[in-house]
Motif scaffolding. Sequence first.
Motif, PDB file in Angstrom:
ATOM      1  N   ASP A 193       0.821  -1.219   0.000  1.00 16.48           N
ATOM      2  CA  ASP A 193       0.000   0.000   0.000  1.00 16.48           C
ATOM      3  C   ASP A 193       0.854   1.269   0.000  1.00 16.48           C
ATOM      4  OD1 ASP A 193       0.947  -0.404   2.524  1.00 16.48           O
ATOM      5  OD2 ASP A 193      -0.906   0.139   3.549  1.00 16.48           O
ATOM      6  N   ASP A 194       2.157   1.138   0.104  1.00 13.81           N
ATOM      7  CA  ASP A 194       3.101   2.257  -0.009  1.00 13.81           C
ATOM      8  C   ASP A 194       2.839   3.029  -1.308  1.00 13.81           C
ATOM      9  OD1 ASP A 194       5.413   3.731  -0.688  1.00 13.81           O
ATOM     10  OD2 ASP A 194       6.723   2.331   0.357  1.00 13.81           O
ATOM     11  N   PRO A 195       2.697   4.372  -1.227  1.00 14.90           N
ATOM     12  CA  PRO A 195       2.393   5.153  -2.442  1.00 14.90           C
ATOM     13  C   PRO A 195       3.469   5.052  -3.540  1.00 14.90           C
ATOM     14  CG  PRO A 195       2.244   6.528  -0.467  1.00 14.90           C
ATOM     15  CD  PRO A 195       2.728   5.199  -0.023  1.00 14.90           C
ATOM     16  N   LEU A 196       4.685   4.696  -3.190  1.00 13.67           N
ATOM     17  CA  LEU A 196       5.734   4.544  -4.213  1.00 13.67           C
ATOM     18  C   LEU A 196       5.535   3.278  -5.039  1.00 13.67           C
ATOM     19  CD1 LEU A 196       8.923   5.569  -2.230  1.00 13.67           C
ATOM     20  CD2 LEU A 196       8.223   6.546  -4.415  1.00 13.67           C
ATOM     21  N   ILE A 197       4.741   2.355  -4.498  1.00 12.74           N
ATOM     22  CA  ILE A 197       4.481   1.078  -5.167  1.00 12.74           C
ATOM     23  C   ILE A 197       3.204   1.230  -5.984  1.00 12.74           C
ATOM     24  CG2 ILE A 197       4.123  -1.412  -4.826  1.00 12.74           C
ATOM     25  CD1 ILE A 197       6.796  -0.289  -3.635  1.00 12.74           C
ATOM     26  N   VAL A 198       3.336   1.179  -7.299  1.00 12.59           N
ATOM     27  CA  VAL A 198       2.159   1.361  -8.150  1.00 12.59           C
ATOM     28  C   VAL A 198       1.706   0.066  -8.811  1.00 12.59           C
ATOM     29  CG1 VAL A 198       2.696   3.797  -8.590  1.00 12.59           C
ATOM     30  CG2 VAL A 198       3.493   2.033 -10.205  1.00 12.59           C
ATOM     31  N   ALA A 199       2.441  -1.019  -8.607  1.00  8.98           N
ATOM     32  CA  ALA A 199       2.085  -2.287  -9.246  1.00  8.98           C
ATOM     33  C   ALA A 199       2.640  -3.446  -8.420  1.00  8.98           C
ATOM     34  CB  ALA A 199       2.621  -2.343 -10.673  1.00  8.98           C
ATOM     35  N   ILE A 200       2.112  -4.647  -8.694  1.00  6.58           N
ATOM     36  CA  ILE A 200       2.476  -5.857  -7.947  1.00  6.58           C
ATOM     37  C   ILE A 200       3.200  -6.809  -8.891  1.00  6.58           C
ATOM     38  CG2 ILE A 200       1.594  -7.719  -6.489  1.00  6.58           C
ATOM     39  CD1 ILE A 200       0.998  -4.843  -5.438  1.00  6.58           C
ATOM     40  N   GLY A 201       4.493  -6.991  -8.658  1.00  2.36           N
ATOM     41  CA  GLY A 201       5.239  -7.913  -9.511  1.00  2.36           C
ATOM     42  C   GLY A 201       6.708  -7.539  -9.594  1.00  2.36           C
ATOM     43  N   GLU A 202       7.487  -8.308 -10.379  1.00  2.00           N
ATOM     44  CA  GLU A 202       6.889  -9.203 -11.327  1.00  2.00           C
ATOM     45  C   GLU A 202       6.646 -10.575 -10.740  1.00  2.00           C
ATOM     46  OE1 GLU A 202       9.699 -10.541 -14.573  1.00  2.00           O
ATOM     47  OE2 GLU A 202      10.961  -9.025 -13.613  1.00  2.00           O
ATOM     48  N   THR A 203       5.586 -11.198 -11.228  1.00  2.00           N
ATOM     49  CA  THR A 203       5.241 -12.536 -10.809  1.00  2.00           C
ATOM     50  C   THR A 203       4.650 -13.238 -12.029  1.00  2.00           C
ATOM     51  OG1 THR A 203       4.104 -13.789  -9.082  1.00  2.00           O
ATOM     52  CG2 THR A 203       2.889 -11.944 -10.046  1.00  2.00           C
ATOM     53  N   GLY A 204       4.233 -14.483 -11.891  1.00  2.00           N
ATOM     54  CA  GLY A 204       3.664 -15.164 -13.050  1.00  2.00           C
ATOM     55  C   GLY A 204       4.023 -16.634 -13.115  1.00  2.00           C
ATOM     56  N   ILE A 205       4.168 -17.111 -14.348  1.00  2.10           N
ATOM     57  CA  ILE A 205       4.418 -18.537 -14.595  1.00  2.10           C
ATOM     58  C   ILE A 205       5.573 -18.665 -15.582  1.00  2.10           C
ATOM     59  CG2 ILE A 205       3.449 -20.719 -15.465  1.00  2.10           C
ATOM     60  CD1 ILE A 205       1.878 -19.821 -13.052  1.00  2.10           C
ATOM     61  N   ASP A 206       6.561 -19.507 -15.244  1.00  2.04           N
ATOM     62  CA  ASP A 206       7.698 -19.748 -16.134  1.00  2.04           C
ATOM     63  C   ASP A 206       7.983 -21.240 -16.189  1.00  2.04           C
ATOM     64  OD1 ASP A 206      10.322 -20.074 -17.254  1.00  2.04           O
ATOM     65  OD2 ASP A 206      10.682 -17.938 -16.874  1.00  2.04           O
ATOM     66  N   THR A 207       7.587 -21.871 -17.303  1.00  5.39           N
ATOM     67  CA  THR A 207       7.864 -23.295 -17.488  1.00  5.39           C
ATOM     68  C   THR A 207       9.009 -23.478 -18.483  1.00  5.39           C
ATOM     69  OG1 THR A 207       6.158 -23.411 -19.206  1.00  5.39           O
ATOM     70  CG2 THR A 207       5.502 -24.020 -16.968  1.00  5.39           C
ATOM     71  N   ASP A 208       9.655 -22.367 -18.862  1.00  2.00           N
ATOM     72  CA  ASP A 208      10.826 -22.426 -19.726  1.00  2.00           C
ATOM     73  C   ASP A 208      12.023 -22.843 -18.885  1.00  2.00           C
ATOM     74  OD1 ASP A 208      12.852 -22.059 -21.536  1.00  2.00           O
ATOM     75  OD2 ASP A 208      12.744 -19.874 -21.538  1.00  2.00           O
ATOM     76  N   ARG A 209      12.300 -22.061 -17.861  1.00  2.00           N
ATOM     77  CA  ARG A 209      13.431 -22.392 -16.999  1.00  2.00           C
ATOM     78  C   ARG A 209      13.021 -23.207 -15.784  1.00  2.00           C
ATOM     79  NH1 ARG A 209      15.497 -16.407 -17.745  1.00  2.00           N
ATOM     80  NH2 ARG A 209      13.310 -16.301 -18.376  1.00  2.00           N
ATOM     81  N   VAL A 237       8.755 -22.927 -22.973  1.00  2.00           N
ATOM     82  CA  VAL A 237       9.876 -23.218 -23.882  1.00  2.00           C
ATOM     83  C   VAL A 237       9.456 -22.773 -25.287  1.00  2.00           C
ATOM     84  CG1 VAL A 237      10.864 -25.134 -22.555  1.00  2.00           C
ATOM     85  CG2 VAL A 237       9.133 -25.604 -24.269  1.00  2.00           C
ATOM     86  N   ILE A 238      10.446 -22.433 -26.102  1.00  2.00           N
ATOM     87  CA  ILE A 238      10.150 -21.910 -27.440  1.00  2.00           C
ATOM     88  C   ILE A 238       9.218 -22.867 -28.190  1.00  2.00           C
ATOM     89  CG2 ILE A 238      11.183 -21.427 -29.719  1.00  2.00           C
ATOM     90  CD1 ILE A 238      13.563 -20.225 -28.193  1.00  2.00           C
ATOM     91  N   GLY A 239       8.154 -22.317 -28.734  1.00  2.00           N
ATOM     92  CA  GLY A 239       7.216 -23.127 -29.509  1.00  2.00           C
ATOM     93  C   GLY A 239       6.055 -23.673 -28.696  1.00  2.00           C
ATOM     94  N   ALA A 240       6.171 -23.641 -27.366  1.00  2.00           N
ATOM     95  CA  ALA A 240       5.085 -24.147 -26.508  1.00  2.00           C
ATOM     96  C   ALA A 240       4.328 -22.973 -25.886  1.00  2.00           C
ATOM     97  CB  ALA A 240       5.650 -25.042 -25.415  1.00  2.00           C
ATOM     98  N   ALA A 256      14.053 -13.886 -33.545  1.00  2.00           N
ATOM     99  CA  ALA A 256      13.429 -14.700 -34.592  1.00  2.00           C
ATOM    100  C   ALA A 256      12.386 -15.639 -33.995  1.00  2.00           C
ATOM    101  CB  ALA A 256      14.499 -15.488 -35.328  1.00  2.00           C
ATOM    102  N   SER A 257      12.646 -16.157 -32.783  1.00  2.00           N
ATOM    103  CA  SER A 257      11.721 -17.110 -32.158  1.00  2.00           C
ATOM    104  C   SER A 257      10.415 -16.444 -31.737  1.00  2.00           C
ATOM    105  CB  SER A 257      12.387 -17.750 -30.936  1.00  2.00           C
ATOM    106  OG  SER A 257      12.779 -16.745 -30.011  1.00  2.00           O
ATOM    107  N   GLU A 258      10.398 -15.109 -31.720  1.00  2.00           N
ATOM    108  CA  GLU A 258       9.193 -14.379 -31.306  1.00  2.00           C
ATOM    109  C   GLU A 258       8.564 -13.630 -32.480  1.00  2.00           C
ATOM    110  OE1 GLU A 258       7.781 -14.832 -28.568  1.00  2.00           O
ATOM    111  OE2 GLU A 258       9.366 -15.811 -27.431  1.00  2.00           O
ATOM    112  N   ALA A 259       8.734 -14.195 -33.673  1.00  2.00           N
ATOM    113  CA  ALA A 259       8.205 -13.540 -34.872  1.00  2.00           C
ATOM    114  C   ALA A 259       6.693 -13.331 -34.795  1.00  2.00           C
ATOM    115  CB  ALA A 259       8.562 -14.351 -36.116  1.00  2.00           C
ATOM    116  N   ALA A 260       6.006 -14.147 -33.986  1.00  2.00           N
ATOM    117  CA  ALA A 260       4.548 -14.013 -33.852  1.00  2.00           C
ATOM    118  C   ALA A 260       4.157 -12.632 -33.334  1.00  2.00           C
ATOM    119  CB  ALA A 260       3.997 -15.087 -32.914  1.00  2.00           C
TER     120      ALA A 260
END
Length: 281
Positions: A88-104, A137-140, A202-206
């Motif tokens: 709730d600190d006013p300097l904090i404007v967002a929550i993260g980074e967080t998420g899902i990583d099945t690459d590494r 992973v690339i392609g998935a 190149a792997s992110e041409a999409a």
Amino acid sequence: MTSSLPPLVDAHGHLQAERFTGDRTAVIERARAANMARLLIPSWDRESAAAGREIAAQLPWADAAIGIHPHVASIAPAERDALLSTADDPLIVAIGETGIDTDRNRSPLADQITNLEAHIAVACALGKPLIIHCRSVIGADDAQRQLLATLRASEIGQPGGAKAFAGRPAFVLHSASGPASYVEGALALGGAVSISGLAFRASEAATRDWVRIVPVDRLLTETDAPWLVMPGAPDQERNEPANVAYTLRWVAEQRGEEIAELAPRLVANYDRIFPRSAPRG
Ligand SMILES: [Zn+2]
């Protein structure tokens, strides 16, 4: 000197990273000389959250985000709660980074989902958007599908989205990558999309296929500095916020828009997506 340059937005630059320890002041000066208007400094653990907050406090044009990265999602829940309880600190404007990583895959998927859910709860309680890291992973696209499933099952996925956001994006896909179907799914959930140097790979041409369909009011640019340096940048070993100008130019080209028109819209997007709860000096 800077008045002829378009204003820049780096919605994801890790200025607190160790790789900036030796010359952070020079990096900040180059960002300002490039006409950096907004910078969000996200974190990945408790230490980087404290360090990012400290830097943002010194720069009136920078803000901080706090969160636990999926790589370290197996953190003790009490430690995560201790960090998120300061959101709730006013300097904090967002929550993260967080998420899902099945690459590494540095922590078990179940822990990553639990970690993400804890961040979603805090984001929805405070109306501060999530900064989402998502890589397969690339392609998935298993990580992307899991992410969307978790968001859909949360308050964000309810009709009209999470109330605390009052129609503003409840999350930002940081360094967005993956297939168009994923980006469309995120947009359908009301999310915003941030483009990084990953788009040049190149792997992110999409990315070229879907960058045109992102509504202009839900678009951001970022570096993910010190990572993801883009071709043409002066230092190919380390990215820095000033380089976001390369990404801005690329996004404008792909969308057939003028940089001079797109750039101020991105600043307005930043201010709408990450509203400050208190004025800053
Ligand atoms: Zn990052």
